[in-house]
Enzyme design. Structure first.
Site, mmCIF file in Angstrom:
data_model
loop_
_atom_site.group_PDB
_atom_site.id
_atom_site.type_symbol
_atom_site.label_atom_id
_atom_site.label_comp_id
_atom_site.label_asym_id
_atom_site.label_seq_id
_atom_site.Cartn_x
_atom_site.Cartn_y
_atom_site.Cartn_z
ATOM 1 N N LYS A 1 0.817 -1.221 0.000
ATOM 2 C CA LYS A 1 0.000 0.000 0.000
ATOM 3 C C LYS A 1 0.847 1.266 0.000
ATOM 4 O O LYS A 1 0.384 2.322 -0.429
ATOM 5 C CB LYS A 1 -0.949 0.006 1.196
ATOM 6 C CG LYS A 1 -2.028 -1.053 1.045
ATOM 7 C CD LYS A 1 -3.155 -0.917 2.033
ATOM 8 C CE LYS A 1 -4.266 -1.877 1.617
ATOM 9 N NZ LYS A 1 -5.216 -2.183 2.631
ATOM 10 N N LYS B 1 -5.437 -10.584 -5.100
ATOM 11 C CA LYS B 1 -6.552 -11.011 -4.253
ATOM 12 C C LYS B 1 -7.754 -10.090 -4.445
ATOM 13 O O LYS B 1 -7.590 -8.913 -4.791
ATOM 14 C CB LYS B 1 -6.117 -11.088 -2.794
ATOM 15 C CG LYS B 1 -6.370 -9.875 -1.962
ATOM 16 C CD LYS B 1 -6.038 -10.101 -0.507
ATOM 17 C CE LYS B 1 -6.139 -8.784 0.225
ATOM 18 N NZ LYS B 1 -7.248 -8.680 1.151
ATOM 19 N N LYS C 1 -11.136 -4.853 -1.273
ATOM 20 C CA LYS C 1 -12.061 -3.713 -1.207
ATOM 21 C C LYS C 1 -11.523 -2.509 -1.954
ATOM 22 O O LYS C 1 -12.272 -1.732 -2.525
ATOM 23 C CB LYS C 1 -12.224 -3.256 0.247
ATOM 24 C CG LYS C 1 -12.984 -4.166 1.138
ATOM 25 C CD LYS C 1 -13.124 -3.465 2.490
ATOM 26 C CE LYS C 1 -13.421 -4.448 3.582
ATOM 27 N NZ LYS C 1 -12.543 -4.299 4.741
HETATM 28 N N1 AQP Z 1 -9.720 -11.960 -1.057
HETATM 29 C C1 AQP Z 1 -9.919 -12.444 0.156
HETATM 30 N N2 AQP Z 1 -10.114 -13.774 0.328
HETATM 31 C C2 AQP Z 1 -10.320 -14.284 1.574
HETATM 32 N N3 AQP Z 1 -10.359 -13.524 2.697
HETATM 33 C C3 AQP Z 1 -10.170 -12.200 2.570
HETATM 34 N N4 AQP Z 1 -10.151 -11.190 3.467
HETATM 35 C C4 AQP Z 1 -9.934 -10.029 2.817
HETATM 36 N N5 AQP Z 1 -9.805 -10.252 1.505
HETATM 37 C C5 AQP Z 1 -9.945 -11.593 1.304
HETATM 38 C C6 AQP Z 1 -10.345 -11.358 4.901
HETATM 39 O O1 AQP Z 1 -11.439 -10.546 5.308
HETATM 40 C C7 AQP Z 1 -11.242 -10.185 6.682
HETATM 41 C C8 AQP Z 1 -11.550 -8.729 6.881
HETATM 42 O O2 AQP Z 1 -10.681 -7.945 6.125
HETATM 43 P P1 AQP Z 1 -10.405 -6.425 6.472
HETATM 44 O O3 AQP Z 1 -11.665 -5.689 6.596
HETATM 45 O O4 AQP Z 1 -9.508 -6.320 7.616
HETATM 46 O O5 AQP Z 1 -9.719 -5.845 5.247
HETATM 47 P P2 AQP Z 1 -8.679 -6.339 4.288
HETATM 48 O O6 AQP Z 1 -8.039 -7.635 4.590
HETATM 49 O O7 AQP Z 1 -7.753 -5.209 4.173
HETATM 50 O O8 AQP Z 1 -9.672 -6.510 3.093
HETATM 51 P P3 AQP Z 1 -9.447 -6.059 1.666
HETATM 52 O O9 AQP Z 1 -10.698 -6.306 0.934
HETATM 53 O O10 AQP Z 1 -8.257 -6.670 1.089
HETATM 54 O O11 AQP Z 1 -9.230 -4.496 1.813
HETATM 55 P P4 AQP Z 1 -8.038 -3.654 1.242
HETATM 56 O O12 AQP Z 1 -8.329 -3.525 -0.186
HETATM 57 O O13 AQP Z 1 -8.173 -2.367 1.992
HETATM 58 O O14 AQP Z 1 -6.760 -4.375 1.526
HETATM 59 C C9 AQP Z 1 -9.808 -10.558 7.044
HETATM 60 O O15 AQP Z 1 -9.829 -11.742 7.820
HETATM 61 C C10 AQP Z 1 -9.167 -10.824 5.701
HETATM 62 O O16 AQP Z 1 -8.135 -11.780 5.803
#
Ligand code: AQP
Length: 350
Positions: A133, A215, A218
């Protein structure tokens, strides 16, 4: 026979921390950053729901973590209430799990600072999430992004957590949490339980529908990369039908077919059918028929959650009261742990 009321007051007392539970303690968090997607649901939320009866559960909406990325007052508030409703609509039950908002329990921020004294700057700089990031954006990313794993360690260690159910992307942060806890214990005496990540063999890393080497995320700028939990049936179907596929026409899960493997994984997790059975069913049928059926499965799986979320969004006082009660229960445990930590470190005077 134990009455329903007695069972209920027993579980309330265990949740409040008044009676020790003999079940392993689970803690996990999710950021109220909007665009919750199928990866968040299948990699995290659904596992939390399915395992509720096996563990002593604490689930946290980590709004302080969300501040590590740019956000507005309004979107943070809206996403927080919406996420609480998504969690409740997905089946998290306040009688079996503590569900609360991180910022309601100030001990998280305090422990984060104390743990930062046993965390190395180099460790934080090497975290993959930070590197991804922050790459080339030294002057734009917040220092909070660098500190994210320390706050995460505080979240987990504050509650004497045994297991942290997360997606694969969080594994490195849980390993760092263990390192921080071990270092603290070595310096100040046994204080923290060393947590283990609980990462499922299937579904822990759903991939982007547009690029199976990335992956599902969000923050992906391409809205077609992820199935959002709020997508309507037409949008979900369109995203699945246009999802990139691999060369050839066979519906099989192999390392050289990452896109179809990802879609088969989603199909299998939502339908409960093993991937091998799906490969047999779609043998010789091509990608078109497979994608049409997958779209139906996804729409049907998410429809009841969407309906219930909409009902709860129309009654935001339900989420407010669940979170307020959850915070009281979490705080009771956090306050006890923090007084032990302060004592060990010599912070404050008797
Ligand atoms: N692609 C994924 N597959 C499986 N699990 C996932 N998680 C996130 N993406 C995947 C799991 O979702 C939980 C909550 O995540 P978070 O809200 O802490 O945010 P994150 O991991 O930062 O989710 P994103 O979508 O990937 O957001 P950005 O884009 O901001 O990085 C966690 O248990 C995570 O492992």
């Amino acid at each position: 026979m134990v009455s329903e009321q007695a069972t209920r007051s027993m579980s309330e007392n265990v949740l409040a921390g008044n009676i020790a539970s003999d079940r392993p303690r689970v803690f996990s968090g999710i950021q109220p950053t909007g665009n919750f997607h199928l990866g968040n649901y299948l990699g995290a939320i659904r596992n939390w729901v399915d395992q509720q009866d096996r563990y002593d559960n604490i689930f946290c909406i980590v709004d302080l973590h969300a501040l590590s990325q740019s956000t507005t007052r309004r979107s943070l508030r809206e996403n927080t209430v919406n996420l609480a409703n998504v969690l409740l609509a997905s089946g998290l039950d306040p009688l079996r799990s503590i569900i609360f908002l991180q910022s309601d329990v100030r001990e998280h921020s305090e422990l984060c600072w104390l743990l930062s004294s046993v965390t190395q700057y180099g460790e934080l700089r090497r975290m993959t999430q930070f590197k991804d990031k922050a790459a080339g954006k030294d002057e734009q990313v917040s220092a909070a992004l660098l500190f994210y794993p320390v706050l995460q360690a505080a979240d987990i260690l504050l509650y004497e957590t045994n297991l942290v159910p997360v997606g694969e992307d969080q594994k490195q942060h849980i390993e760092l949490t263990r390192d921080i806890a071990s270092r603290f214990n070595a310096r100040y005496g046994q204080t923290f339980v060393l947590p283990r990540p609980d990462i499922k063999p299937v579904g822990a890393r759903l991939m982007s529908l547009e690029d199976p080497s990335k992956k599902m995320s969000k923050s992906d700028a391409n809205p077609n990369a992820a199935i959002a939990l709020t997508d309507d049936p037409v949008t979900m179907t369109r995203k699945i039908k246009r999802a990139v596929t691999d060369s050839g026409t066979e519906v099989i899960a192999t390392p050289d077919k990452p896109a179809i493997t990802n879609l088969l994984t989603i199909f299998s997790l939502l339908s409960g059918e093993p991937i091998a059975a799906l490969e047999t069913r779609y043998a010789g049928k091509g990608y078109g028929a497979f994608k049409s059926d997958l779209a139906e499965i996804v729409v049907a799986a998410l429809a009841p959650i969407q309906l219930r979320t909409a009902e709860l969004n129309a009654n935001p006082e339900i989420a407010r009261s669940v979170l307020a009660e959850g915070a009281d229960r979490a705080r009771a445990r956090a306050v006890r742990k923090m007084s032990e930590v302060r004592e060990r470190m010599g912070v404050g005077i008797d």
